[in-house]
Design a protein around this motif. Structure first.
Motif, PDB file in Angstrom:
ATOM      1  N   PHE A 289       8.999  -3.295  -5.682  1.00 48.27           N
ATOM      2  CA  PHE A 289       9.251  -3.832  -4.351  1.00 48.27           C
ATOM      3  C   PHE A 289       7.915  -3.941  -3.620  1.00 48.27           C
ATOM      4  O   PHE A 289       7.161  -2.970  -3.552  1.00 48.27           O
ATOM      5  CB  PHE A 289      10.189  -2.926  -3.563  1.00 48.27           C
ATOM      6  N   TYR A 290       7.632  -5.118  -3.081  1.00 49.38           N
ATOM      7  CA  TYR A 290       6.359  -5.368  -2.408  1.00 49.38           C
ATOM      8  C   TYR A 290       6.534  -5.417  -0.891  1.00 49.38           C
ATOM      9  O   TYR A 290       7.539  -5.947  -0.395  1.00 49.38           O
ATOM     10  CB  TYR A 290       5.760  -6.704  -2.875  1.00 49.38           C
ATOM     11  N   ASP A 291       5.557  -4.886  -0.177  1.00 50.09           N
ATOM     12  CA  ASP A 291       5.537  -5.052   1.270  1.00 50.09           C
ATOM     13  C   ASP A 291       5.250  -6.519   1.603  1.00 50.09           C
ATOM     14  O   ASP A 291       4.375  -7.136   0.987  1.00 50.09           O
ATOM     15  CB  ASP A 291       4.445  -4.177   1.899  1.00 50.09           C
ATOM     16  N   ASP A 292       5.981  -7.083   2.553  1.00 50.40           N
ATOM     17  CA  ASP A 292       5.677  -8.435   3.002  1.00 50.40           C
ATOM     18  C   ASP A 292       4.305  -8.467   3.677  1.00 50.40           C
ATOM     19  O   ASP A 292       3.846  -7.478   4.257  1.00 50.40           O
ATOM     20  CB  ASP A 292       6.737  -8.938   3.972  1.00 50.40           C
ATOM     21  N   TYR A 293       3.661  -9.626   3.580  1.00 46.84           N
ATOM     22  CA  TYR A 293       2.334  -9.794   4.188  1.00 46.84           C
ATOM     23  C   TYR A 293       2.348 -11.086   5.001  1.00 46.84           C
ATOM     24  O   TYR A 293       2.697 -12.153   4.473  1.00 46.84           O
ATOM     25  CB  TYR A 293       1.267  -9.868   3.093  1.00 46.84           C
ATOM     26  N   THR A 294       1.984 -11.001   6.263  1.00 42.90           N
ATOM     27  CA  THR A 294       1.932 -12.182   7.126  1.00 42.90           C
ATOM     28  C   THR A 294       0.482 -12.513   7.444  1.00 42.90           C
ATOM     29  O   THR A 294      -0.267 -11.667   7.927  1.00 42.90           O
ATOM     30  CB  THR A 294       2.720 -11.960   8.420  1.00 42.90           C
ATOM     31  N   LYS A 295       0.123 -13.753   7.150  1.00 44.94           N
ATOM     32  CA  LYS A 295      -1.229 -14.234   7.401  1.00 44.94           C
ATOM     33  C   LYS A 295      -1.168 -15.324   8.467  1.00 44.94           C
ATOM     34  O   LYS A 295      -0.439 -16.307   8.327  1.00 44.94           O
ATOM     35  CB  LYS A 295      -1.837 -14.793   6.114  1.00 44.94           C
TER      36      LYS A 295
END
Length: 460
Positions: A429-435
């Motif tokens: 499970f990956y943490d979401d990343y917002t760019k």
């Protein structure tokens, strides 16, 4: 329109589809899928995880074969203001004018093989597997930055014609794959009943392929359609203004390279119920040479833009495998129970392909437990937490690695004194990343990953 920015992003497409750092695959055995804390375990897969400790395994010849199947989903939900609403063929229905771009990585067969021959104080070991990369990642309809740059080019074109907006359509596609095949030879020796050391060499052969295209670009301004065929027949200055914006770009680049690095290890039986081990894999310096079959438009861009130089025929690209230091402990509070813990440090900053303003070093912690239900059945489970240190410069629509949490579990079945079967499931499970790029875009990246595996141990 700066197509060079668009195509340059293709080069980072194929990344690691498995457990580990940006490139390194640490899931080399089914034992790892069952319990990722293998750093101080004693077993056949110690050829990879604890080569010094493998010297304490039973005398004789032992072989282990592992087969894994992996599937990964990579999603990027992008919003470039209201730009995507101008796509003539597929306008979005979302009120924020964002759209999801999806990539898939499928690895039907990921094999690894370990062989171990122990005699007296000596241990001789062989390992083969996909040490890094792996899989084929495909974005069938391109990615957000493809569409954004084509669309923004249309807006520039509209201004040239004195129109308020320009609709657009195009065909975008991206596909990338990379494999680091590793072959390891190791010798280990017990210095005493409680201490052993190991020295090995790993040769890595890298092969990769990057495919991408932008085709059939069409702009619609003031009721008129413009494409490359029309633009090439128009008089100046319209021909010069239109033709470069509408030309197809084709990227087709194969890369190959080879490197060697040493591996050292130590294992110490601190007590009857405690085993401690450490290992260092040194950096593998690797330069991949390109054999390219791009079209003339792409090579023309490469001639004037250093970002493309590595993907033209005969060019060399850094593809280093980072150094890794691991340490772990195994505790046996009772005869049938083993508890494991480990720590991994990836020296990503020392590689050539990443700069210090892109990434820091990666850290990883692992926990696990194994329990013998009977002489025939063994169960195990474990957890892994991977912590990336990176900036927005290391995140793009096609290459994004995020901090993750993994769990795995499985079973071992000893069907005879010399044969053991293993099966496991591993989920990430990956943490979401917002760019966020001011005045340009907001993109949220997400990933999911699962691996199933089967294996067999054979002793002679």
């Amino acid at each position: 329109m700066k197509k060079s920015i668009l195509v340059a992003s293709i080069i980072a497409l194929a990344g690691n589809a498995f457990a580990g750092g940006y490139l390194t695959n640490t899931n080399q055995s089914i034992y790892f899928l069952r319990n990722p804390a293998r750093d101080a375990s004693i077993g056949i897969d110690g050829v990879y995880y604890n080569p010094a400790g493998a010297a304490f395994y039973n005398d004789g010849f032992h072989i282990q074969f592992n087969w894994q199947n992996a599937h990964q989903k990579r999603d990027a939900y992008a919003s470039y203001g209201q730009l995507f609403a101008l796509n003539k063929e597929n306008p979005p229905s979302m009120t924020d004018f964002g759209r999801e771009f999806t990539g898939r990585v499928d690895v039907p067969i990921q094999p690894s093989l370990f062989a171990l021959y122990n005699t007296g104080d000596w241990s001789f070991q062989f390992g083969f597997g996909v040490i890094g990369g792996g899989g084929n990642c495909e974005f069938e309809h391109g990615v957000g930055m493809f569409e954004a740059l084509v669309g923004s080019g249309g807006q520039t074109l509209a201004q040239g014609f004195g129109a308020p907006t320009a609709q657009y359509s195009f065909d975008g596609y991206v596909n990338g794959k990379s494999y680091y095949f590793g072959l390891t030879l190791t010798a280990a020796r017990k210095l005493s009943e409680n201490l052993s050391v190991s020295l090995g060499l790993r040769g890595i052969y890298y092969t990769g392929n990057y495919l991408g295209h932008i085709r059939d670009i069409n702009y619609y301004v003031g009721g008129q359609q413009y494409n490359y065929a029309i633009a090439s027949q128009m008089p100046e200055p319209y021909k010069t203004m239109l033709a470069p914006r509408l030309a197809d770009l084709e990227l087709d680049c194969d890369q190959k390279g080879f490197g060697i690095a040493p591996i050292i290890g130590i294992d110490w039986k601190a007590a009857d119920w405690v085993n401690i081990a450490a290992k260092v894999e040194f950096k593998t310096k690797l330069r991949a040479e390109s054999e390219a079959h791009n079209n003339a438009a792409f090579d023309a861009l490469a001639g004037s833009n250093p970002a493309f130089a590595s993907y033209t025929d005969g060019a060399k690209t850094p593809c280093d495998m980072p150094a890794i230091a691991t340490i772990g402990a195994q505790f046996t509070p009772m005869e049938k129970l083993r508890l494991n813990v480990g720590y991994h440090h990836y020296f990503d900053m020392d590689t050539k392909q990443w700069t210090k303003d892109m990434v820091g070093n990666t850290n990883e912690i692992v926990f696990g437990a194994e329990y013998d239900i009977s002489e025939m059945f063994e169960i195990s489970a474990g957890l892994q937490r991977t912590l990336y240190d990176q900036t927005d410069l290391n995140i793009s629509d096609m290459s994004f690695n995020m901090t993750s949490f993994c769990y795995g579990f499985g079973i071992g079945v000893r069907v005879s004194p010399s044969i053991k079967l293993n099966a496991a499931y591993f989920q990430t499970f990956y943490d979401d990343y917002t760019k966020t790029v001011p005045n340009q875009s907001v993109t949220t990246y997400s990933r999911t990953n699962r691996v199933i595996g089967l294996g067999i141990d054979i002793s002679f």
